[in-house]
Design a protein around this motif. Structure first.
Motif, short mmCIF file in Angstrom:
data_model
loop_
_atom_site.label_atom_id
_atom_site.label_comp_id
_atom_site.label_asym_id
_atom_site.label_seq_id
_atom_site.Cartn_x
_atom_site.Cartn_y
_atom_site.Cartn_z
N SER A 137 0.85 -1.18 0.00
CA SER A 137 0.00 0.00 0.00
C SER A 137 0.89 1.24 0.00
O SER A 137 2.09 1.14 0.23
N SER A 138 0.29 2.39 -0.23
CA SER A 138 1.06 3.64 -0.08
C SER A 138 1.21 3.99 1.40
O SER A 138 1.96 4.88 1.76
N PHE A 139 0.51 3.26 2.25
CA PHE A 139 0.61 3.43 3.72
C PHE A 139 1.52 2.35 4.30
O PHE A 139 1.56 1.22 3.80
N GLY A 140 2.21 2.66 5.38
CA GLY A 140 2.97 1.66 6.13
C GLY A 140 4.22 1.17 5.40
O GLY A 140 4.60 1.69 4.35
N ASN A 141 4.84 0.15 5.97
CA ASN A 141 6.04 -0.45 5.39
C ASN A 141 5.68 -1.70 4.61
O ASN A 141 4.89 -2.51 5.08
N ASN A 142 6.25 -1.84 3.43
CA ASN A 142 5.95 -3.02 2.61
C ASN A 142 7.03 -3.21 1.54
O ASN A 142 7.93 -2.38 1.39
#
Length: 282
Positions: free
Chosen positions: A155-160
């Motif tokens: 996602s554009s959110f969080g770490n990935n």
């Protein structure tokens, strides 16, 4: 107006649901972080649910640190298994609908064909084992629950993976990525859309469903797609998992078959590359 409670509000999926919720103002939304819904403290969890008193629960909260789970088994089990049982029991007792998010890591990775919802499960790490135990307790305590298994979420959110690869490709000239773990990524925004399609569907059809984007790729091929879309010049090479040992074993093959969710809820499943382009253009 029906009230929706989303646990794990600050995670990738919770954040995408928060963004989408603006288009679904027929619902009252309550986004719960760890202070509102303490999934690792079962003694207060039931009271916290009662305070919100939702009509629908979307459980995005989970212990997802796959490698760390090997040494924090009790905490992972409390959040991924026992807390799910509390949510399921409460939702049945209070006539609330429950959507619970699970994982492709419930499988052992020995299949060579896309996994359907009734394929046999046999997790090879603690994270997968706690998530499978959570699935069982969920349906045991509330047979009317819906469980969504997903994989390789970004996602554009969080770490990935996508964010990490993009950063490393800017910083480094060469990069090695495992090429013998096969599956399909899931753009959390697409999964959020799928959840809302299910919730607003005329029929509630309980049970387990798979959702990930379309495509069958390795992590290495995923990295190549990120390189291509990002226009990076970093040289990316494929390596076997044996060259990159981790505390937790990963399934070698965990591609999910999405036929059921398409048929039962008419959920749209975009191709992984199309969704990756969308996320990387944000």
């Amino acid at each position: 107006m029906k009230k929706i409670l989303v646990s794990g509000a600050n995670g990738q999926l919770g954040s995408e649901l928060n963004l989408l919720s603006e288009n679904y103002n027929q619902f009252e939304w309550f986004f719960a972080d760890r202070t509102h819904l303490t999934l690792d403290n079962l003694s207060v969890l039931e009271n916290q649910l009662g305070l919100v008193n939702p009509d629908i629960i979307i459980n995005c909260g989970a212990y997802t640190a796959v490698d760390k789970a090997e040494s924090e088994q009790e905490l992972a089990d409390t959040i991924n298994h026992l807390a799910v049982g509390v949510l399921a029991k409460w939702s049945l007792k209070n006539d609330a609908k429950l959507v619970h998010i699970s994982t492709d890591y419930v499988f052992d990775g020995t299949s060579s064909i896309a996994l359907t919802e009734d394929a046999s499960t046999d997790p090879i790490n603690i994270y997968g084992a706690t998530k499978l135990a959570g699935e069982h307790l969920c349906l045991q305590n509330n047979p009317q629950a819906i469980i969504l298994r997903t994989s390789w979420v970004y996602s554009s959110f969080g770490n990935n993976f996508v964010k990490t690869m993009s950063r490393l490709m800017k910083e480094r000239e060469t990069l090695s990525v495992v090429n013998d773990q096969i599956g399909s990524p899931t753009y959390a925004a697409d999964l959020a859309e799928a959840i809302l399609t299910i919730i607003t569907h005329s029929d509630w059809k309980a049970g387990i469903y798979n959702f990930s984007n379309e495509g069958e790729i390795s992590w290495y091929e995923f990295a190549l797609a990120i390189k291509e879309i990002g226009g990076y010049t970093c040289e990316v090479s494929g390596i076997p998992s044996s060259s990159y040992p981790t505390p937790a074993k990963r399934p070698a093959y965990s591609l999910l078959d999405k036929s059921k969710i398409k048929k039962e809820f008419q959920v749209k499943v975009p191709n992984y590359k199309e969704s990756l382009k969308v996320m990387m253009s944000l």
